[in-house]
Design a protein around this motif. Structure first.
Motif, short mmCIF file in Angstrom:
data_model
loop_
_atom_site.label_atom_id
_atom_site.label_comp_id
_atom_site.label_asym_id
_atom_site.label_seq_id
_atom_site.Cartn_x
_atom_site.Cartn_y
_atom_site.Cartn_z
N GLN A 1 0.91 -1.06 -0.04
CA GLN A 1 -0.20 0.30 -0.09
C GLN A 1 0.86 0.96 0.18
OE1 GLN A 1 -2.27 0.56 3.41
NE2 GLN A 1 -3.86 1.47 1.81
N LEU B 1 0.23 5.49 0.00
CA LEU B 1 -0.62 6.18 1.04
C LEU B 1 0.06 7.39 0.63
CD1 LEU B 1 -3.42 7.53 2.99
CD2 LEU B 1 -1.08 6.80 4.08
N LYS C 1 1.04 11.25 2.89
CA LYS C 1 0.47 10.99 4.20
C LYS C 1 -0.24 12.42 4.05
CE LYS C 1 3.68 11.23 8.23
NZ LYS C 1 5.34 11.78 8.04
N SER D 1 -3.65 12.66 4.24
CA SER D 1 -4.14 11.98 3.08
C SER D 1 -4.98 11.11 3.18
CB SER D 1 -3.98 12.40 1.60
OG SER D 1 -4.15 11.49 1.16
N ASP D 2 -6.20 10.75 2.27
CA ASP D 2 -7.23 9.18 2.22
C ASP D 2 -6.08 8.54 1.43
OD1 ASP D 2 -8.28 9.65 4.89
OD2 ASP D 2 -10.10 10.50 4.08
N TYR D 3 -5.78 9.62 0.23
CA TYR D 3 -5.53 8.95 -1.04
C TYR D 3 -4.22 8.04 -1.48
CZ TYR D 3 -5.60 8.12 -5.96
OH TYR D 3 -5.40 7.94 -7.82
N TYR D 4 -4.77 6.50 -1.31
CA TYR D 4 -4.17 5.88 -2.35
C TYR D 4 -3.32 4.99 -3.25
CZ TYR D 4 -7.04 2.38 -0.03
OH TYR D 4 -8.40 1.71 0.05
#
Length: 90
Positions: free
Chosen positions: A31, A33, A35, A37-40
């Motif tokens: 994963q 990500l 950092k 944020s919620d985006y990955y």
């Protein structure tokens, strides 16, 4: 004539790519990500990942169960980051 015009810096969207490995083996399912944020995104079967970013100084966080998490600070001039994760306990 334009009045009260303000110039705001535009953050250009760019795609960061690379390969995630451990001891030379490409890792699937890592994963990635952005950092803060919620985006990955995640790595594909061949260990390759693609993730769009807009902030020039974004930080990517790479994680996979059984491996040490790693953070990578991006620079404005680079779009490819290959990452080597380490197994936990080593």
């Amino acid at each position: 004539m334009l009045a009260n015009t303000q110039i705001h810096p535009q953050h250009t969207r760019r795609t960061i790519t690379g390969v995630v490995t451990c001891e030379g083996v490409r890792l699937e399912g890592v994963q990635i990500l952005i950092k803060g944020s919620d985006y990955y995104s995640g790595t594909q079967q061949d260990g390759v990942y693609y993730i769009p970013v807009t902030a020039p100084d974004a930080v990517l966080v790479f994680s996979l169960d059984g491996y040490q998490q790693q953070e990578v600070s991006l620079s404005e001039n680079e779009n490819e980051y290959n990452v080597a994760l380490k197994k936990k306990g080593l």
